[in-house]
Write a protein that holds these residues in place. Structure first.
Motif, PDB file in Angstrom:
ATOM      1  N   PHE A   1       2.241  -1.387  16.709  1.00 31.09           N
ATOM      2  CA  PHE A   1       2.931  -0.712  17.552  1.00 31.09           C
ATOM      3  C   PHE A   1       2.718   0.135  18.814  1.00 31.09           C
ATOM      4  N   GLN A   2       3.169   0.006  19.931  1.00 28.56           N
ATOM      5  CA  GLN A   2       2.428   1.100  21.230  1.00 28.56           C
ATOM      6  C   GLN A   2       2.190   3.506  20.611  1.00 28.56           C
ATOM      7  N   HIS A   3       3.138   3.598  19.759  1.00 25.04           N
ATOM      8  CA  HIS A   3       3.349   4.380  19.142  1.00 25.04           C
ATOM      9  C   HIS A   3       2.918   5.057  18.187  1.00 25.04           C
ATOM     10  N   ILE A   4       3.098   4.183  17.180  1.00 24.34           N
ATOM     11  CA  ILE A   4       3.361   3.854  15.983  1.00 24.34           C
ATOM     12  C   ILE A   4       2.181   4.094  15.474  1.00 24.34           C
ATOM     13  N   LYS A   5       1.990   5.117  14.344  1.00 22.29           N
ATOM     14  CA  LYS A   5       0.746   4.745  12.960  1.00 22.29           C
ATOM     15  C   LYS A   5       1.162   3.639  12.378  1.00 22.29           C
ATOM     16  N   VAL A   6       0.469   2.929  11.383  1.00 25.82           N
ATOM     17  CA  VAL A   6       0.941   2.087   9.798  1.00 25.82           C
ATOM     18  C   VAL A   6      -0.363   2.453   9.435  1.00 25.82           C
ATOM     19  N   ILE A   7       0.470   3.072   8.460  1.00 25.59           N
ATOM     20  CA  ILE A   7      -0.926   3.638   6.750  1.00 25.59           C
ATOM     21  C   ILE A   7      -0.497   2.995   5.828  1.00 25.59           C
ATOM     22  N   TYR A   8      -1.600   2.426   4.811  1.00 27.16           N
ATOM     23  CA  TYR A   8      -1.312   1.512   4.502  1.00 27.16           C
ATOM     24  C   TYR A   8      -1.979   2.322   3.160  1.00 27.16           C
ATOM     25  N   PRO A   9      -2.107   2.605   2.371  1.00 22.35           N
ATOM     26  CA  PRO A   9      -2.530   3.293   1.100  1.00 22.35           C
ATOM     27  C   PRO A   9      -2.626   2.842  -0.014  1.00 22.35           C
ATOM     28  N   THR A  10      -3.667   3.017  -0.775  1.00 23.63           N
ATOM     29  CA  THR A  10      -4.198   2.509  -2.353  1.00 23.63           C
ATOM     30  C   THR A  10      -3.596   3.067  -3.608  1.00 23.63           C
ATOM     31  N   ALA A  11      -3.095   2.595  -4.216  1.00 27.38           N
ATOM     32  CA  ALA A  11      -2.366   2.850  -5.523  1.00 27.38           C
ATOM     33  C   ALA A  11      -3.143   3.649  -6.352  1.00 27.38           C
ATOM     34  N   PRO A  12      -3.586   4.213  -6.738  1.00 23.18           N
ATOM     35  CA  PRO A  12      -4.964   4.254  -8.137  1.00 23.18           C
ATOM     36  C   PRO A  12      -4.924   3.411  -9.384  1.00 23.18           C
ATOM     37  N   ALA A  13      -6.280   3.206  -9.810  1.00 21.32           N
ATOM     38  CA  ALA A  13      -5.919   2.411 -11.096  1.00 21.32           C
ATOM     39  C   ALA A  13      -5.379   3.425 -12.315  1.00 21.32           C
ATOM     40  N   ARG A  14      -4.459   2.593 -12.793  1.00 22.17           N
ATOM     41  CA  ARG A  14      -4.027   3.326 -13.507  1.00 22.17           C
ATOM     42  C   ARG A  14      -4.070   2.146 -15.139  1.00 22.17           C
ATOM     43  N   PRO A  15      -4.066   2.342 -16.246  1.00 19.45           N
ATOM     44  CA  PRO A  15      -3.174   1.504 -17.565  1.00 19.45           C
ATOM     45  C   PRO A  15      -2.325   0.849 -17.253  1.00 19.45           C
ATOM     46  N   TYR A  16      -1.615   0.218 -17.170  1.00 21.01           N
ATOM     47  CA  TYR A  16      -0.285  -0.442 -17.071  1.00 21.01           C
ATOM     48  C   TYR A  16      -0.088  -1.307 -18.067  1.00 21.01           C
ATOM     49  N   THR A  17       0.984  -0.247 -18.896  1.00 23.07           N
ATOM     50  CA  THR A  17       1.919  -1.608 -20.080  1.00 23.07           C
ATOM     51  C   THR A  17       2.307  -2.913 -19.907  1.00 23.07           C
ATOM     52  N   PRO A  18       3.080  -3.340 -18.771  1.00 21.06           N
ATOM     53  CA  PRO A  18       3.695  -4.798 -18.818  1.00 21.06           C
ATOM     54  C   PRO A  18       2.511  -5.609 -18.272  1.00 21.06           C
ATOM     55  N   MET A  19       0.864  -5.185 -18.501  1.00 26.00           N
ATOM     56  CA  MET A  19      -0.456  -5.836 -18.680  1.00 26.00           C
ATOM     57  C   MET A  19      -1.025  -5.476 -20.188  1.00 26.00           C
ATOM     58  N   LYS A  20      -0.246  -4.747 -20.923  1.00 33.05           N
ATOM     59  CA  LYS A  20      -0.786  -4.700 -22.230  1.00 33.05           C
ATOM     60  C   LYS A  20      -2.050  -3.991 -22.531  1.00 33.05           C
ATOM     61  N   GLY A  21      -1.638  -2.671 -21.409  1.00 35.42           N
ATOM     62  CA  GLY A  21      -2.726  -1.454 -20.955  1.00 35.42           C
ATOM     63  C   GLY A  21      -4.008  -1.607 -19.871  1.00 35.42           C
ATOM     64  N   ALA A  22      -3.850  -2.899 -19.209  1.00 31.18           N
ATOM     65  CA  ALA A  22      -5.064  -2.997 -19.026  1.00 31.18           C
ATOM     66  C   ALA A  22      -4.795  -2.263 -17.182  1.00 31.18           C
ATOM     67  N   PHE A  23      -6.493  -1.630 -16.805  1.00 29.62           N
ATOM     68  CA  PHE A  23      -6.580  -1.354 -15.250  1.00 29.62           C
ATOM     69  C   PHE A  23      -5.740  -1.757 -14.439  1.00 29.62           C
ATOM     70  N   SER A  24      -4.430  -1.757 -14.081  1.00 28.87           N
ATOM     71  CA  SER A  24      -4.371  -1.986 -12.083  1.00 28.87           C
ATOM     72  C   SER A  24      -3.941  -1.049 -10.727  1.00 28.87           C
ATOM     73  N   ASN A  25      -3.846  -1.691 -10.042  1.00 29.85           N
ATOM     74  CA  ASN A  25      -3.313  -0.314  -9.304  1.00 29.85           C
ATOM     75  C   ASN A  25      -1.941  -0.261  -9.099  1.00 29.85           C
ATOM     76  N   VAL A  26      -1.139   0.660  -9.547  1.00 29.71           N
ATOM     77  CA  VAL A  26       0.099   0.492  -9.219  1.00 29.71           C
ATOM     78  C   VAL A  26       0.639   1.750  -9.038  1.00 29.71           C
TER      79      VAL A  26
END
Length: 229
Positions: A49-74
């Motif tokens: 955009f002409q006047h808008i900064k667009v920010i895409y942050p990344t979630a930290p990796a953490r154990p994710y229960t639906p993946m049986k505790g495997a680390f994922s960026n959630v």
């Protein structure tokens, strides 16, 4: 306790003077850079955009229960992917604190909270609704693409006690979505509307759990309307 590390972020700078900011939260297992690249692939260019900064942050990796505790960026943990189980509120609230730091960074850069939008895809949209409707009701608006809130969500409980003005919600959902069911998104929209949120729900026939060009262009039009030059 040590302060949480600042979130990694991929940034699309405005072409002109920076007077507003947009925070886009990726879906589970993705990254900020990945979400930016996905949108760029669909549009054949960055969402810029002409006047808008667009920010895409990344979630930290953490154990994710639906993946049986495997680390994922959630953004937070889930007991399972459904809308009728309890929310993992501890991880949600922890991430709300981390994202509040990101919002505060923009405010320190001279951007009023009324000139900041937050939203995202899938889990990112759910995270954005928690952040905006529970903790930052003075933001310009919130968007949720292929997202939902659990039944009895902490968002609903907070809004039942709320007496202040609320940010507008822009919501999109594919009716063929087999991961986050359209019925969940529709129920979320109905609940938020009943609790005083100004909402819109845009549906896309034959769209599964994904983004498409029409949806992003519609989102861009809404962004410019909420954050005019």
């Amino acid at each position: 306790m040590a302060a949480p590390a600042a979130l990694q972020r991929s940034v699309v700078s405005p072409a002109g003077r920076h007077t507003a900011s947009l925070i886009f939260l990726h879906g589970s297992g993705d990254t900020g850079q990945g979400a930016r690249a996905w949108i760029k692939q669909i549009l054949n260019q960055d969402m810029a955009f002409q006047h808008i900064k667009v920010i895409y942050p990344t979630a930290p990796a953490r154990p994710y229960t639906p993946m049986k505790g495997a680390f994922s960026n959630v953004w937070f943990d889930r007991y399972k992917i459904c809308n009728d189980c309890p929310e993992h509120i501890e991880s949600i609230d922890s991430m709300c604190r981390g994202l509040t730091d990101l919002i505060n960074d923009e405010v320190k850069n001279g951007i009023a909270k009324s000139r900041i939008l937050i939203g995202g895809f899938s889990m990112g949209g759910g995270m954005a609704m928690h952040l905006a409707f529970r903790f930052h009701q003075d933001l310009a608006g919130v968007f949720a693409l292929s997202s939902f809130l659990n039944k009895n969500s902490a968002v609903y409980q907070a809004l039942k006690r709320n007496e202040s003005a609320l940010p507008e919600l822009f919501q999109c959902h594919g009716t063929a979505d087999e991961l986050v069911l359209y019925s969940w998104g529709k129920e979320t929209n109905k609940m938020l509307k009943s609790l005083g949120v100004s909402t819109s729900l845009h549906t896309f026939p034959d769209l599964n759990h994904e983004l498409n060009r029409t949806e992003i262009e519609k989102l861009k039009s809404w962004i410019v309307k909420k954050l005019p030059v």
